[in-house]
Design a protein around this motif. Structure first.
Motif, PDB file in Angstrom:
ATOM      1  N   SER A  21      30.497 -18.736  -9.837  1.00  0.00           N
ATOM      2  CA  SER A  21      29.206 -18.888 -10.666  1.00  0.00           C
ATOM      3  C   SER A  21      27.980 -18.630  -9.610  1.00  0.00           C
ATOM      4  O   SER A  21      28.214 -19.116  -8.578  1.00  0.00           O
ATOM      5  CB  SER A  21      29.494 -19.957 -11.215  1.00  0.00           C
ATOM      6  OG  SER A  21      30.198 -20.004 -12.278  1.00  0.00           O
ATOM      7  N   VAL A  22      26.826 -17.981 -10.017  1.00  0.00           N
ATOM      8  CA  VAL A  22      25.887 -18.122  -9.189  1.00  0.00           C
ATOM      9  C   VAL A  22      25.062 -19.552  -9.668  1.00  0.00           C
ATOM     10  O   VAL A  22      24.738 -19.426 -10.995  1.00  0.00           O
ATOM     11  CB  VAL A  22      25.032 -16.987  -9.423  1.00  0.00           C
ATOM     12  CG1 VAL A  22      23.768 -17.114  -8.467  1.00  0.00           C
ATOM     13  CG2 VAL A  22      25.661 -15.849  -9.302  1.00  0.00           C
ATOM     14  N   GLU A  23      24.636 -20.271  -8.811  1.00  0.00           N
ATOM     15  CA  GLU A  23      24.257 -21.605  -9.229  1.00  0.00           C
ATOM     16  C   GLU A  23      22.786 -21.567  -9.050  1.00  0.00           C
ATOM     17  O   GLU A  23      21.986 -22.337  -9.783  1.00  0.00           O
ATOM     18  CB  GLU A  23      24.749 -22.819  -8.281  1.00  0.00           C
ATOM     19  CG  GLU A  23      26.175 -23.051  -8.583  1.00  0.00           C
ATOM     20  CD  GLU A  23      26.695 -23.406  -9.956  1.00  0.00           C
ATOM     21  OE1 GLU A  23      25.673 -24.072 -10.645  1.00  0.00           O
ATOM     22  OE2 GLU A  23      27.611 -23.252 -10.250  1.00  0.00           O
ATOM     23  N   GLY A  24      22.048 -20.655  -8.569  1.00  0.00           N
ATOM     24  CA  GLY A  24      20.570 -20.661  -8.326  1.00  0.00           C
ATOM     25  C   GLY A  24      19.968 -19.778  -7.298  1.00  0.00           C
ATOM     26  O   GLY A  24      21.093 -19.316  -6.275  1.00  0.00           O
ATOM     27  N   LYS A  25      18.754 -19.802  -7.173  1.00  0.00           N
ATOM     28  CA  LYS A  25      18.218 -18.897  -5.958  1.00  0.00           C
ATOM     29  C   LYS A  25      17.390 -19.834  -5.256  1.00  0.00           C
ATOM     30  O   LYS A  25      16.565 -20.692  -5.704  1.00  0.00           O
ATOM     31  CB  LYS A  25      17.168 -17.705  -6.799  1.00  0.00           C
ATOM     32  CG  LYS A  25      16.407 -17.105  -5.774  1.00  0.00           C
ATOM     33  CD  LYS A  25      15.544 -16.117  -6.238  1.00  0.00           C
ATOM     34  CE  LYS A  25      16.301 -15.024  -6.844  1.00  0.00           C
ATOM     35  NZ  LYS A  25      15.427 -13.962  -7.707  1.00  0.00           N
TER      36      LYS A  25
END
Length: 258
Positions: free
Chosen positions: A107-111
């Motif tokens: 999962s991409v948790e954020g930038k």
């Protein structure tokens, strides 16, 4: 979304702003300790620190008008500093954070919006921790080594020699001078060395340099300098490769003993 390997990638939180915080080792351990000590069934997401974000509304054009400070919650983490100044930086390569579940889901948790470096507010306490860490790293741990030779031969000091063969060995080898041992030999006084050499030449008239090094336990170069003054070197004949006293010194020992 799937990557080239066919593993599904959850991008639902890809645009969520996150902060990247670079912690000193002491602060990282304290945060982990606080998190593990606060976890309970009623508090699945324990509070381990508080960040104070301050903005000067009258000077918004000034970069220093925005400040961040971190205060850690009280815990038994020792003498680690609790107050830190967070130095923010926006000048970095764009980054995102990822996570992987136990089932292998990515999962991409954020930038990353901010990148922070933690700076202790109390440098005296932090310097004390650094000194203690340095002192601990310099302490040498004593080790016990079992010696196979139980006859005590290896315990006897033998300057310039390499080991000793146990008395029960069938093939006893001669003890040979160790390489590099010349640097450990200490020079004697020149007058004292002359007396020792004259007595050795009374015992026998011819000596090889290596024999004299073993007899006197002196540096080879130092012996050469003295031998060049009082001896002649036999380049040929039955005594080839040995030193013998010059004619004027051959009775030196006898005259001193009269």
């Amino acid at each position: 979304m799937e990557d080239d390997g066919g593993i599904p990638l959850d991008t639902a939180r890809a645009e969520r702003p996150v902060w990247l915080l670079k912690c000193p080792p002491a602060a990282s351990r304290a945060l982990q300790s606080a998190a593990s000590g606060s976890v309970s069934s009623t508090s699945p997401n324990p509070v381990v620190a508080k960040i104070v974000h301050t903005i000067d509304l009258f000077n918004l054009d000034d970069p220093s008008s925005e400040q961040f400070n971190l205060e850690m919650v009280p815990n038994d983490s020792g003498n680690a500093p609790r107050s830190y100044k967070l130095n923010a930086s926006k000048d970095f390569v764009p980054m995102s954070t990822f996570s992987e579940s136990n089932q292998g889901k990515l999962s991409v948790e954020g930038k990353v919006k901010y990148k922070f470096d933690m700076e202790p507010q109390n440098f005296r306490d932090y310097s004390k921790i650094c000194r203690e860490r340095t002192n601990k790293s310099m302490i040498k741990t004593r080790k016990v080594q079992v010696i196979d030779n139980d006859h005590g031969g290896l315990m006897r000091p033998m300057p310039g020699m390499v080991g000793l063969v146990s008395s029960g060995s069938k093939d006893k080898k001669k003890v040979t001078p160790s390489k590099g041992s010349d640097a450990k030999r200490t020079r004697r006084d020149k007058g004292e060395m002359l007396n020792i050499l004259f007595k050795l030449f009374e015992r026998q008239p011819n000596w090889a340099l290596k024999q004299l090094v073993q007899e006197t336990d002196q540096p080879e170069q130092f012996l050469k300098e003295i031998l060049n003054e009082i001896c002649v070197y036999n380049k040929r004949g039955p005594n080839q490769g040995t030193h013998e006293l010059k004619a004027e010194y051959k009775n030196f020992g006898g005259t001193n003993n009269e």
